[in-house]
Scaffold this motif. Structure first.
Motif, PDB file in Angstrom:
ATOM      1  N   PRO A   1       0.684  -1.324  -0.127  1.00  0.00           N
ATOM      2  CA  PRO A   1       0.129  -0.074  -0.118  1.00  0.00           C
ATOM      3  C   PRO A   1       0.733   1.293  -0.138  1.00  0.00           C
ATOM      4  N   MET A   2       0.224   2.260  -0.617  1.00  0.00           N
ATOM      5  CA  MET A   2       1.348   3.454  -0.770  1.00  0.00           C
ATOM      6  C   MET A   2       0.255   4.556  -0.370  1.00  0.00           C
TER       7      MET A   2
ATOM      8  N   ASN B   1      -1.705   4.750  -6.633  1.00  0.00           N
ATOM      9  CA  ASN B   1      -2.198   3.451  -6.924  1.00  0.00           C
ATOM     10  C   ASN B   1      -3.092   3.719  -8.272  1.00  0.00           C
TER      11      ASN B   1
ATOM     12  N   HIS C   1      -5.921  -3.335   0.972  1.00  0.00           N
ATOM     13  CA  HIS C   1      -5.878  -1.973   2.086  1.00  0.00           C
ATOM     14  C   HIS C   1      -4.958  -1.039   2.184  1.00  0.00           C
ATOM     15  N   GLY C   2      -5.091  -0.186   3.120  1.00  0.00           N
ATOM     16  CA  GLY C   2      -4.229   1.295   2.858  1.00  0.00           C
ATOM     17  C   GLY C   2      -2.888   0.795   3.788  1.00  0.00           C
ATOM     18  N   THR C   3      -2.312   1.886   4.241  1.00  0.00           N
ATOM     19  CA  THR C   3      -0.886   1.709   4.736  1.00  0.00           C
ATOM     20  C   THR C   3      -1.076   1.795   6.393  1.00  0.00           C
ATOM     21  N   ALA C   4      -2.382   1.646   6.856  1.00  0.00           N
ATOM     22  CA  ALA C   4      -2.475   1.523   8.239  1.00  0.00           C
ATOM     23  C   ALA C   4      -1.376   2.196   9.112  1.00  0.00           C
TER      24      ALA C   4
ATOM     25  N   ASP D   1      -1.891   4.015  11.561  1.00  0.00           N
ATOM     26  CA  ASP D   1      -2.019   3.550  13.198  1.00  0.00           C
ATOM     27  C   ASP D   1      -0.982   2.558  13.697  1.00  0.00           C
TER      28      ASP D   1
ATOM     29  N   ASN E   1      -1.469  -7.662   9.735  1.00  0.00           N
ATOM     30  CA  ASN E   1      -1.936  -8.918   9.021  1.00  0.00           C
ATOM     31  C   ASN E   1      -1.455  -8.994   7.508  1.00  0.00           C
TER      32      ASN E   1
HETATM   33  P1  NAI Z   1      -6.226   1.659   5.960  1.00  0.00           P
HETATM   34  O1  NAI Z   1      -6.671   0.453   5.272  1.00  0.00           O
HETATM   35  O2  NAI Z   1      -4.597   1.963   5.909  1.00  0.00           O
HETATM   36  O3  NAI Z   1      -6.694   1.583   7.284  1.00  0.00           O
HETATM   37  C1  NAI Z   1      -7.965   1.528   8.025  1.00  0.00           C
HETATM   38  C2  NAI Z   1      -7.974   0.618   9.260  1.00  0.00           C
HETATM   39  O4  NAI Z   1      -7.753  -0.908   8.835  1.00  0.00           O
HETATM   40  C3  NAI Z   1      -6.945   1.185  10.068  1.00  0.00           C
HETATM   41  O5  NAI Z   1      -7.404   0.888  11.435  1.00  0.00           O
HETATM   42  C4  NAI Z   1      -5.868  -0.029   9.840  1.00  0.00           C
HETATM   43  O6  NAI Z   1      -4.948  -0.190  11.197  1.00  0.00           O
HETATM   44  C5  NAI Z   1      -6.447  -1.303   9.516  1.00  0.00           C
HETATM   45  N1  NAI Z   1      -5.786  -2.198   8.741  1.00  0.00           N
HETATM   46  C6  NAI Z   1      -5.454  -1.918   7.455  1.00  0.00           C
HETATM   47  N2  NAI Z   1      -4.806  -2.924   6.814  1.00  0.00           N
HETATM   48  C7  NAI Z   1      -4.513  -3.562   7.851  1.00  0.00           C
HETATM   49  C8  NAI Z   1      -3.539  -4.907   7.966  1.00  0.00           C
HETATM   50  N3  NAI Z   1      -3.168  -5.375   7.065  1.00  0.00           N
HETATM   51  N4  NAI Z   1      -3.737  -5.442   9.288  1.00  0.00           N
HETATM   52  C9  NAI Z   1      -4.251  -5.033  10.301  1.00  0.00           C
HETATM   53  N5  NAI Z   1      -5.172  -3.664  10.257  1.00  0.00           N
HETATM   54  C10 NAI Z   1      -5.054  -3.204   9.328  1.00  0.00           C
HETATM   55  O7  NAI Z   1      -7.044   2.904   5.527  1.00  0.00           O
HETATM   56  P2  NAI Z   1      -6.800   4.572   5.619  1.00  0.00           P
HETATM   57  O8  NAI Z   1      -6.496   4.808   7.071  1.00  0.00           O
HETATM   58  O9  NAI Z   1      -8.046   4.955   5.106  1.00  0.00           O
HETATM   59  O10 NAI Z   1      -5.697   4.878   4.674  1.00  0.00           O
HETATM   60  C11 NAI Z   1      -4.370   5.251   5.126  1.00  0.00           C
HETATM   61  C12 NAI Z   1      -3.588   5.651   3.966  1.00  0.00           C
HETATM   62  O11 NAI Z   1      -3.251   4.566   3.022  1.00  0.00           O
HETATM   63  C13 NAI Z   1      -3.950   6.831   3.101  1.00  0.00           C
HETATM   64  O12 NAI Z   1      -2.781   7.544   2.797  1.00  0.00           O
HETATM   65  C14 NAI Z   1      -4.586   6.173   1.875  1.00  0.00           C
HETATM   66  O13 NAI Z   1      -4.475   6.899   0.801  1.00  0.00           O
HETATM   67  C15 NAI Z   1      -3.611   4.956   1.646  1.00  0.00           C
HETATM   68  N6  NAI Z   1      -4.438   4.095   0.944  1.00  0.00           N
HETATM   69  C16 NAI Z   1      -3.519   3.157  -0.130  1.00  0.00           C
HETATM   70  C17 NAI Z   1      -4.007   2.160  -0.744  1.00  0.00           C
HETATM   71  C18 NAI Z   1      -3.178   1.591  -1.720  1.00  0.00           C
HETATM   72  O14 NAI Z   1      -1.978   1.628  -1.632  1.00  0.00           O
HETATM   73  N7  NAI Z   1      -3.760   0.615  -2.256  1.00  0.00           N
HETATM   74  C19 NAI Z   1      -5.416   1.518  -0.644  1.00  0.00           C
HETATM   75  C20 NAI Z   1      -6.416   2.476   0.440  1.00  0.00           C
HETATM   76  C21 NAI Z   1      -5.501   3.456   1.200  1.00  0.00           C
END
Ligand code: NAI
Length: 487
Positions: free
Chosen positions: A70-71, A83, A265-268, A270, A278
């Motif tokens: 993820p980026m 992306n 999913h994104g870069t998480a 947090d 995961n």
């Molecule tokens: P996110 O998917 O990064 O996180 C949402 C929630 O899901 C958070 O609580 C996170 O801790 C949890 N989560 C996500 N992946 C996980 C994993 N593998 N294991 C455990 N928990 C996980 O979405 P958010 O916060 O909206 O975006 C964060 C950044 O990621 C942003 O800069 C966004 O633009 C980018 N992003 C990149 C994507 C890609 O590269 N394909 C797709 C979606 C978002």
């Protein structure tokens, strides 16, 4: 076989390292040379507006395959999402995601014995994701939504080919053609046209809002759904929720030359750097990559080991049975690696297969291809929609516009505001903003072509800000424009 590798931002490097270690344990990396390329946040920070270096672009084009973590996307101003950029510039026109009930991943559906197993094929480069946006007046902005016949054909054909390969007997097309009769209408029309080439596969169409409800109520009724880009994006995340969240949703972006495999999913941010993410989504995406290149044996070994591990309660902190210990990312893949050679007991194992690499690095096209679905037909100009930034009310506007076009080959047919007709008839309950569409039709018997419409614009521009205009044309006698609401 070389594969470009971009670990990504946030948890990206953690889940990528874990995935590569597992692949090595499965013996899969012997046939593959991973070449790390520079993409993501650090490139944006250095002022690379595309979020990647030229060397990265060249390497991905030479390999034809990219495995990416993820980026981070810069918010509001700044660079566009990398992306989306990588999917668009390399014409990865179809996004394939598989959603299924996994053992050990508790959801309301798995608890009640409902088994979910379907694919979503999302059109990946058109629609509002063109990012063609403008501010039109003080109060109004727009995003242009483009849907093309060749773009729709490509994604529908990919969906039917995948259905045939996987053995899926019914494909649904999700759409909103009841409202967007021309754009979603074309997407649906091309679905039906391409479906005719696959007579053994049953088809149906479903309006996207009803689809969302059906997916929540009875997800097991679907096996494959093909959708336009934005609707596909939203429905895909809904589908991920049905099977335990984004952590379990793999994704492949397939193009004719270059294909990209990534975690959904994104870069998480947090949990980044804590070693607790995961890695399942990236592992499952890597399994899709292995199948794409013909490494079916390694894909089966990995998938069966992962399924067996999940079934036995191996988990990271974000899912599974809380009574069992939550493992860190690396410990999780070590547990999966220990189970290589095992098969799941409660759900069907993936059949054994042999690795036979079929993938060939792409030959760079000489120039970008021009693609067509329909041959040239007979077109005729019958009018123009002129879009204006104007502060006055519709009756005053109509009076002035009629004066301005006096003596031309056009007459004012209607004025609409946000798509609703407000003149010559309309409702006092329709609130009007400062951006108008004035539709002009050619006067009966007048011969008009594009130059006359430009003359019309010049007259109007003497008094108003003309933001843009659209030619009203017929194509083989059929109007190429929609009616206004209430017309
Ligand atoms: P996110 O998917 O990064 O996180 C949402 C929630 O899901 C958070 O609580 C996170 O801790 C949890 N989560 C996500 N992946 C996980 C994993 N593998 N294991 C455990 N928990 C996980 O979405 P958010 O916060 O909206 O975006 C964060 C950044 O990621 C942003 O800069 C966004 O633009 C980018 N992003 C990149 C994507 C890609 O590269 N394909 C797709 C979606 C978002």
């Amino acid at each position: 076989m070389r594969i470009a590798l971009a670990p990504g931002d946030g948890i990206g490097p953690e889940i990528m390292n874990a995935t590569l270690e597992l692949l090595k344990a499965a013996g899969g990396s012997q046939a593959i040379e991973f070449v790390v390329v520079e993409m993501g946040k650090h490139c944006f920070d250095r002022g690379e507006t595309r979020g990647m270096t030229n060397a990265a672009i060249e390497m991905v084009e030479a390999c034809g395959l990219l495995l990416k973590g993820p980026m981070e996307t810069p918010k509001s101003g700044g660079g566009k999402s990398i992306n989306v950029t990588v999917r668009k510039i390399w014409n990865a026109f179809a996004n394939l995601r598989h959603f299924r009930t996994l053992p050990g991943v508790m959801t309301p559906y798995s608890r009640s014995g409902v088994s979910v197993d379907f694919f979503i094929v999302r059109e990946n480069i058109e629609d509002t994701y063109g990012g063609i946006e403008h501010r039109l007046s003080n109060d109004v902005v727009q995003c242009k939504r483009l849907i093309s016949a060749p773009g729709s054909d490509a994604v529908h054909r990919f969906a039917f080919e995948t259905a045939r390969r996987v053995g899926i007997k019914k494909v649904h097309c999700g759409h909103k053609a009841n409202i967007m009769k021309m754009t979603d209408g074309l997407f649906l029309e091309r679905f039906k046209a391409v479906a005719a080439e696959y007579p053994e596969i049953e088809t149906a169409d479903v309006i996207v809002d009803a689809l969302c409800m059906n997916l929540v109520m009875k997800p097991q009724q679907y096996r494959m759904i093909v959708l336009p880009n934005l609707q596909g994006d939203i429905v895909s995340d809904l589908a991920a929720g049905l099977v335990g969240g984004l952590g379990f949703a793999p994704s492949a972006n397939i193009g004719n030359h270059i294909s990209i495999f990534e975690a959904v999913h994104g870069t998480a941010p947090d949990i980044a750097g804590k070693g607790i993410a995961n890695p399942c989504s990236l592992i499952l995406s890597t399994i899709m990559l292995l199948r794409h290149v013909g490494m079916l044996g390694t894909a089966s070994r990995l998938e069966n080991a992962l399924l067996a591990s999940l079934e036995q309660g191996v988990r990271t902190g974000d899912f599974g049975d809380a009574a069992k210990p939550a493992l860190g990312t690396m410990d999780f893949v070590h547990e999966v690696a220990k189970r290589l050679g095992q098969k799941p007991g409660l759900i069907a194992a993936v059949p054994d297969a042999e690795d036979r690499v079929t993938f060939k690095a792409p030959v760079k096209p000489f120039r970008a291809a021009a693609v067509h679905t329909f041959g040239p037909g007979k077109t005729e100009v019958v009018g123009a929609d002129v879009y204006l930034d104007a502060a006055e009310g519709c009756h005053e506007l109509a009076k002035r516009l009629q004066e301005l076009v006096q003596g031309t080959s056009f007459r004012l047919k209607l004025i609409s505001n946000r798509g609703t007709q407000v003149w010559p008839t309309g409702s006092v309950y329709t609130d009007c903003v400062d951006y108008w569409r004035a539709r002009f039709e050619r006067v009966e018997g007048a011969a008009v072509a594009q130059p006359q419409t430009i003359d019309l614009l010049q007259r109007i521009a003497a008094k108003y800000v003309v933001c843009s205009y659209e030619l009203l044309r017929t194509f083989d006698g059929k109007p190429g424009f929609s009616m206004a609401q209430g017309q």
